[in-house]
Design a protein around this motif. Structure first.
Motif, PDB file in Angstrom:
ATOM      1  N   GLN A  48       5.878  -2.684  24.686  1.00  0.00           N
ATOM      2  CA  GLN A  48       5.866  -2.842  26.138  1.00  0.00           C
ATOM      3  C   GLN A  48       5.648  -1.506  26.829  1.00  0.00           C
ATOM      4  N   GLN A  49       5.487  -0.488  26.063  1.00  0.00           N
ATOM      5  CA  GLN A  49       5.398   0.838  26.645  1.00  0.00           C
ATOM      6  C   GLN A  49       4.196   1.571  26.061  1.00  0.00           C
ATOM      7  N   ALA A  50       3.425   2.187  26.902  1.00  0.00           N
ATOM      8  CA  ALA A  50       2.250   2.919  26.451  1.00  0.00           C
ATOM      9  C   ALA A  50       2.675   4.206  25.755  1.00  0.00           C
ATOM     10  N   SER A  51       1.827   4.727  24.911  1.00  0.00           N
ATOM     11  CA  SER A  51       2.115   5.957  24.180  1.00  0.00           C
ATOM     12  C   SER A  51       2.409   7.113  25.118  1.00  0.00           C
ATOM     13  N   LEU A  52       1.666   7.224  26.184  1.00  0.00           N
ATOM     14  CA  LEU A  52       1.846   8.303  27.143  1.00  0.00           C
ATOM     15  C   LEU A  52       3.217   8.213  27.800  1.00  0.00           C
ATOM     16  N   GLU A  53       3.611   7.024  28.180  1.00  0.00           N
ATOM     17  CA  GLU A  53       4.925   6.828  28.799  1.00  0.00           C
ATOM     18  C   GLU A  53       6.034   7.132  27.789  1.00  0.00           C
ATOM     19  N   PHE A  54       5.837   6.737  26.544  1.00  0.00           N
ATOM     20  CA  PHE A  54       6.820   7.026  25.504  1.00  0.00           C
ATOM     21  C   PHE A  54       6.991   8.535  25.350  1.00  0.00           C
ATOM     22  N   LEU A  55       5.901   9.266  25.354  1.00  0.00           N
ATOM     23  CA  LEU A  55       5.936  10.718  25.230  1.00  0.00           C
ATOM     24  C   LEU A  55       6.680  11.343  26.409  1.00  0.00           C
ATOM     25  N   LYS A  56       6.398  10.882  27.624  1.00  0.00           N
ATOM     26  CA  LYS A  56       7.100  11.382  28.817  1.00  0.00           C
ATOM     27  C   LYS A  56       8.606  11.180  28.690  1.00  0.00           C
ATOM     28  N   GLU A  57       8.986   9.979  28.335  1.00  0.00           N
ATOM     29  CA  GLU A  57      10.410   9.651  28.256  1.00  0.00           C
ATOM     30  C   GLU A  57      11.100  10.406  27.125  1.00  0.00           C
ATOM     31  N   LEU A  58      10.399  10.649  26.043  1.00  0.00           N
ATOM     32  CA  LEU A  58      10.975  11.403  24.932  1.00  0.00           C
ATOM     33  C   LEU A  58      11.232  12.849  25.344  1.00  0.00           C
ATOM     34  N   PHE A  59      10.296  13.463  26.057  1.00  0.00           N
ATOM     35  CA  PHE A  59      10.515  14.822  26.553  1.00  0.00           C
ATOM     36  C   PHE A  59      11.684  14.859  27.536  1.00  0.00           C
ATOM     37  N   ALA A  60      11.753  13.897  28.425  1.00  0.00           N
ATOM     38  CA  ALA A  60      12.842  13.860  29.408  1.00  0.00           C
ATOM     39  C   ALA A  60      14.190  13.673  28.710  1.00  0.00           C
ATOM     40  N   LEU A  61      14.230  12.810  27.723  1.00  0.00           N
ATOM     41  CA  LEU A  61      15.469  12.574  26.988  1.00  0.00           C
ATOM     42  C   LEU A  61      15.894  13.810  26.208  1.00  0.00           C
ATOM     43  N   ALA A  62      14.948  14.514  25.613  1.00  0.00           N
ATOM     44  CA  ALA A  62      15.268  15.755  24.887  1.00  0.00           C
ATOM     45  C   ALA A  62      15.845  16.792  25.848  1.00  0.00           C
ATOM     46  N   ARG A  63      15.221  16.936  27.015  1.00  0.00           N
ATOM     47  CA  ARG A  63      15.714  17.886  28.018  1.00  0.00           C
ATOM     48  C   ARG A  63      17.128  17.508  28.484  1.00  0.00           C
ATOM     49  N   ASP A  64      17.363  16.231  28.754  1.00  0.00           N
ATOM     50  CA  ASP A  64      18.680  15.787  29.217  1.00  0.00           C
ATOM     51  C   ASP A  64      19.752  15.967  28.148  1.00  0.00           C
ATOM     52  N   VAL A  66      19.805  18.337  25.820  1.00  0.00           N
ATOM     53  CA  VAL A  66      20.130  19.767  25.801  1.00  0.00           C
ATOM     54  C   VAL A  66      21.006  20.126  26.992  1.00  0.00           C
ATOM     55  N   ALA A  67      20.668  19.616  28.156  1.00  0.00           N
ATOM     56  CA  ALA A  67      21.454  19.906  29.358  1.00  0.00           C
ATOM     57  C   ALA A  67      22.878  19.382  29.216  1.00  0.00           C
ATOM     58  N   ASN A 147       0.501  14.869  35.675  1.00  0.00           N
ATOM     59  CA  ASN A 147       1.285  16.080  35.904  1.00  0.00           C
ATOM     60  C   ASN A 147       2.709  15.938  35.374  1.00  0.00           C
ATOM     61  N   ASP A 148       3.250  14.738  35.377  1.00  0.00           N
ATOM     62  CA  ASP A 148       4.599  14.514  34.867  1.00  0.00           C
ATOM     63  C   ASP A 148       4.675  14.834  33.372  1.00  0.00           C
ATOM     64  N   VAL A 149       3.664  14.448  32.625  1.00  0.00           N
ATOM     65  CA  VAL A 149       3.619  14.774  31.191  1.00  0.00           C
ATOM     66  C   VAL A 149       3.534  16.283  31.021  1.00  0.00           C
ATOM     67  N   PHE A 150       2.687  16.925  31.834  1.00  0.00           N
ATOM     68  CA  PHE A 150       2.547  18.378  31.761  1.00  0.00           C
ATOM     69  C   PHE A 150       3.890  19.066  32.016  1.00  0.00           C
ATOM     70  N   ILE A 151       4.581  18.688  33.079  1.00  0.00           N
ATOM     71  CA  ILE A 151       5.859  19.312  33.444  1.00  0.00           C
ATOM     72  C   ILE A 151       6.897  19.097  32.344  1.00  0.00           C
ATOM     73  N   LEU A 154       5.993  21.175  29.325  1.00  0.00           N
ATOM     74  CA  LEU A 154       6.242  22.590  29.607  1.00  0.00           C
ATOM     75  C   LEU A 154       7.745  22.899  29.557  1.00  0.00           C
ATOM     76  N   ASP A 155       8.555  22.024  30.121  1.00  0.00           N
ATOM     77  CA  ASP A 155      10.010  22.214  30.059  1.00  0.00           C
ATOM     78  C   ASP A 155      10.489  22.234  28.610  1.00  0.00           C
ATOM     79  N   TYR A 156       9.956  21.333  27.813  1.00  0.00           N
ATOM     80  CA  TYR A 156      10.324  21.274  26.400  1.00  0.00           C
ATOM     81  C   TYR A 156       9.912  22.561  25.687  1.00  0.00           C
ATOM     82  N   ILE A 157       8.693  23.024  25.941  1.00  0.00           N
ATOM     83  CA  ILE A 157       8.188  24.247  25.310  1.00  0.00           C
ATOM     84  C   ILE A 157       9.036  25.440  25.719  1.00  0.00           C
ATOM     85  N   ARG A 158       9.351  25.547  26.992  1.00  0.00           N
ATOM     86  CA  ARG A 158      10.179  26.667  27.467  1.00  0.00           C
ATOM     87  C   ARG A 158      11.544  26.667  26.789  1.00  0.00           C
TER      88      ARG A 158
END
Length: 161
Positions: A48-64, A66-67, A147-151, A154-158
């Protein structure tokens, strides 16, 4: 690139998140993060979720994750900024992500490793070089102009490079 590569892929990121959350069982914020991860797996497993959306959510979850660890003072200073990929596997893990997600993550990892230098996060030039390499990879090579994927990338890379 010669020698052994330490590519990061979504499966490793998911394992890393699972291991980090598991260290804090019973803590409400980590219980919530675990529920979010389970929901992402479920969505992905049912296509039910596109690969791009999965990637976005995975980066956001990784950032959260760590926080939350930093807020709980659960990350010793020597581990901050380290990239980790636990070797433990999770039998309840969903199917592996589509090849496009893996290709994007591997290519981003390769270009970041090529342009970064020690202390790059603390300099304008270093940050600019990494941003340019990431944009070129996402926008030009993979035609991902979100841009959301980029941000999130980038947050993950930083955080981990």
């Amino acid at each position: 690139m010669t020698g052994k590569r330490n590519d990061v892929d979504p499966v490793e990121v998911e394992r890393w998140i699972t291991a980090r959350i598991a260290k804090h069982k019973g803590t409400p914020v980590f219980v919530e993060l675990g529920k979010r991860l389970a929901a992402r797996r479920e969505k992905y497993a049912h296509a039910q979720q596109a690969s791009l959306e999965f990637l976005k959510e995975l980066f956001a979850l990784a950032r959260d994750t760590v926080a939350a660890e930093k807020a709980a003072a659960g990350v010793p200073p020597e581990e901050q900024g380290k990239r980790r990929s636990p070797n433990s596997s999770n039998p309840s893990r969903a199917k592996t992500p589509p090849i496009i997600v893996e290709n994007v993550v591997n290519e981003v990892d390769e270009v970041v490793r090529a342009v970064r230098f020690s202390g790059w996060q603390d300099t304008y030039e270093g940050d600019r070089l990494v941003q340019q390499a990431l944009r070129k990879t996402l926008y030009i090579k993979f035609k991902i102009r979100d841009n959301d994927v980029f941000i999130r990338a980038l947050d993950y890379i930083r955080e981990y490079y």
